[in-house]
Design a protein around this motif. Structure first.
Motif, PDB file in Angstrom:
ATOM      1  N   GLU A  34       0.812  -1.261   0.073  1.00  0.00           N
ATOM      2  CA  GLU A  34       0.146  -0.202   0.097  1.00  0.00           C
ATOM      3  C   GLU A  34       0.824   1.250   0.078  1.00  0.00           C
ATOM      4  OE1 GLU A  34      -2.395  -3.226   0.701  1.00  0.00           O
ATOM      5  OE2 GLU A  34      -0.613  -2.716   1.647  1.00  0.00           O
ATOM      6  N   SER A  59       3.251   1.262  -3.282  1.00  0.00           N
ATOM      7  CA  SER A  59       2.299   1.655  -4.571  1.00  0.00           C
ATOM      8  C   SER A  59       1.922   3.137  -4.423  1.00  0.00           C
ATOM      9  CB  SER A  59       1.149   0.844  -4.642  1.00  0.00           C
ATOM     10  OG  SER A  59       0.446   0.749  -3.863  1.00  0.00           O
ATOM     11  N   GLU A  60       1.516   3.661  -3.348  1.00  0.00           N
ATOM     12  CA  GLU A  60       1.019   5.117  -3.185  1.00  0.00           C
ATOM     13  C   GLU A  60       2.319   5.859  -3.651  1.00  0.00           C
ATOM     14  OE1 GLU A  60      -0.940   7.994   0.338  1.00  0.00           O
ATOM     15  OE2 GLU A  60      -0.502   5.912   0.894  1.00  0.00           O
ATOM     16  N   LEU A 109       2.508   5.992  -7.294  1.00  0.00           N
ATOM     17  CA  LEU A 109       1.404   6.523  -8.034  1.00  0.00           C
ATOM     18  C   LEU A 109       1.281   8.291  -7.737  1.00  0.00           C
ATOM     19  CD1 LEU A 109      -1.579   4.148  -7.137  1.00  0.00           C
ATOM     20  CD2 LEU A 109      -0.726   4.488  -9.354  1.00  0.00           C
ATOM     21  N   LYS A 110       1.661   8.660  -6.736  1.00  0.00           N
ATOM     22  CA  LYS A 110       2.106  10.156  -6.550  1.00  0.00           C
ATOM     23  C   LYS A 110       2.910  10.751  -7.518  1.00  0.00           C
ATOM     24  CE  LYS A 110       0.683  10.519  -1.617  1.00  0.00           C
ATOM     25  NZ  LYS A 110       1.327  10.902  -0.306  1.00  0.00           N
ATOM     26  N   LEU A 119      -4.961   7.030 -13.725  1.00  0.00           N
ATOM     27  CA  LEU A 119      -4.381   6.587 -12.605  1.00  0.00           C
ATOM     28  C   LEU A 119      -5.256   5.360 -11.717  1.00  0.00           C
ATOM     29  CD1 LEU A 119      -1.945   7.816 -10.874  1.00  0.00           C
ATOM     30  CD2 LEU A 119      -3.335   9.019  -9.470  1.00  0.00           C
ATOM     31  N   ASP A 120      -6.597   5.861 -11.884  1.00  0.00           N
ATOM     32  CA  ASP A 120      -7.190   4.445 -11.444  1.00  0.00           C
ATOM     33  C   ASP A 120      -6.922   3.245 -12.147  1.00  0.00           C
ATOM     34  OD1 ASP A 120      -8.423   6.001  -9.542  1.00  0.00           O
ATOM     35  OD2 ASP A 120     -10.355   6.606 -10.710  1.00  0.00           O
ATOM     36  N   LYS A 123      -3.557   2.032 -10.954  1.00  0.00           N
ATOM     37  CA  LYS A 123      -3.675   1.283  -9.632  1.00  0.00           C
ATOM     38  C   LYS A 123      -4.246   0.104  -9.523  1.00  0.00           C
ATOM     39  CE  LYS A 123      -5.711   2.472  -4.936  1.00  0.00           C
ATOM     40  NZ  LYS A 123      -6.196   3.509  -4.384  1.00  0.00           N
ATOM     41  N   SER A 124      -5.445  -0.073 -10.244  1.00  0.00           N
ATOM     42  CA  SER A 124      -6.170  -1.308 -10.377  1.00  0.00           C
ATOM     43  C   SER A 124      -5.148  -2.477 -11.037  1.00  0.00           C
ATOM     44  CB  SER A 124      -7.485  -1.207 -11.410  1.00  0.00           C
ATOM     45  OG  SER A 124      -8.156  -2.537 -11.568  1.00  0.00           O
ATOM     46  N   LEU A 139      -2.203  -2.779 -10.812  1.00  0.00           N
ATOM     47  CA  LEU A 139      -0.799  -3.120  -9.961  1.00  0.00           C
ATOM     48  C   LEU A 139      -1.564  -3.856  -8.847  1.00  0.00           C
ATOM     49  CD1 LEU A 139       0.991   0.489  -9.240  1.00  0.00           C
ATOM     50  CD2 LEU A 139       1.778  -1.610 -10.546  1.00  0.00           C
ATOM     51  N   VAL A 140      -2.569  -3.867  -8.337  1.00  0.00           N
ATOM     52  CA  VAL A 140      -3.364  -4.379  -7.542  1.00  0.00           C
ATOM     53  C   VAL A 140      -3.440  -6.013  -8.030  1.00  0.00           C
ATOM     54  CG1 VAL A 140      -5.546  -5.136  -6.023  1.00  0.00           C
ATOM     55  CG2 VAL A 140      -4.535  -2.704  -6.175  1.00  0.00           C
TER      56      VAL A 140
END
Length: 259
Positions: free
Chosen positions: A99, A102-103, A106-107, A227-228, A231-232, A234-235
């Motif tokens: 978490e 990856s955060e 992503l920033k 970006l979503d 993120k998806s 990467l999950v």
């Protein structure tokens, strides 16, 4: 992957997104990106030149083409962004958990988009290197499932080196899993360049018969920048890598990494 381990064996982690080429990156946008990453906690800046193999139309001899890379590191040299004309990479030797890792990436990606207005992404990847070193006095076989040892377990003699690689498809995620069994200290695959990044002492100090688990998951698809979506994906990749890690390692190993 379930509950994160207290002392996971991961010593190097990489996340990367490839996007549309920005050929005037250095001339027009680099100062703004550098200033933004500096304010985010990555004030150490370096510019380096790498080389890539290039084939022109599939004809003639391949040529080595220079590529500019821009490095933005935290002062402790444990987290580094690497920016190219068509790629952003984030490397860590102090992973923490998925978490937070990856955060942070992503920033950085959001900052690059805010500056250059990316059009699309075309490859999203996540890679883990794990150093599986047994507790003193215990055999490596207690930490890895039997299938990991392959033919080397049947050959007899003293095992010096063994290497296996597999590529599997999991929905849209491809996983390239490499496992090296060897003696000595922690090492890096030939295609990984940690440069001046600082490893955690527990990995530098460990020596003996061990395994390197190299789990490289990626999705190759051209998608309008979102970006979503990144993120998806990467999950999804993280889940596939987590399942592979659990299948390669034993419950005894997990208990050791909880101590």
């Amino acid at each position: 992957m379930g509950k994160p381990l207290k002392n996971p064996p991961v010593y190097f982690t990489v996340v990367q997104v490839r996007f549309n080429a920005v050929l005037n990156l250095k001339e027009k946008y680099l100062p703004l990106i550098q200033d933004g990453l500096r304010k985010m906690g990555y004030p150490v800046y370096l510019q380096k030149q790498a080389f890539a193999l290039h084939l022109e139309g599939g004809q003639g001899a391949p040529k080595m083409v220079p590529i500019e890379q821009y490095f933005f590191s935290n002062p402790a040299q444990t987290h580094v962004f690497v920016l190219g004309n068509d790629v952003l990479t984030f490397q860590s030797t102090d992973y923490g958990n998925f978490e937070s890792f990856s955060e942070a990436f992503l920033k950085g990606l959001a900052l690059v988009h805010d500056v250059v207005e990316l059009a699309f992404t075309q490859r999203i990847g996540l890679r883990y290197l794990d150093f599986v070193l047994p507790k003193e006095g215990e055999p490596l076989e207690l930490y890895l499932h039997a299938g990991v040892f392959g033919l080397s377990a049947e050959l007899g003699g003293a095992s010096i080196h063994a290497y296996t690689e597999s590529l599997t498809q999991h929905g849209q995620v491809q996983l390239r899993s490499r496992i090296v069994l060897q003696d000595g200290g922690v090492a890096f695959p030939p295609d990984v360049a940690p440069d001046d990044m600082k490893l955690q002492p527990r990995f530098l100090e460990g020596k003996g018969r061990h395994a390197i688990l190299d789990s490289d998951g990626f999705v190759e698809e051209r998608h309008d920048y979102s970006l979503d979506n990144v993120k998806s994906r990467l999950v999804d990749i993280h889940k596939v890598i987590g399942e592979a890690f659990k299948k390669a390692t034993t419950e005894h190993a997990h208990q050791f990494w909880e101590e």
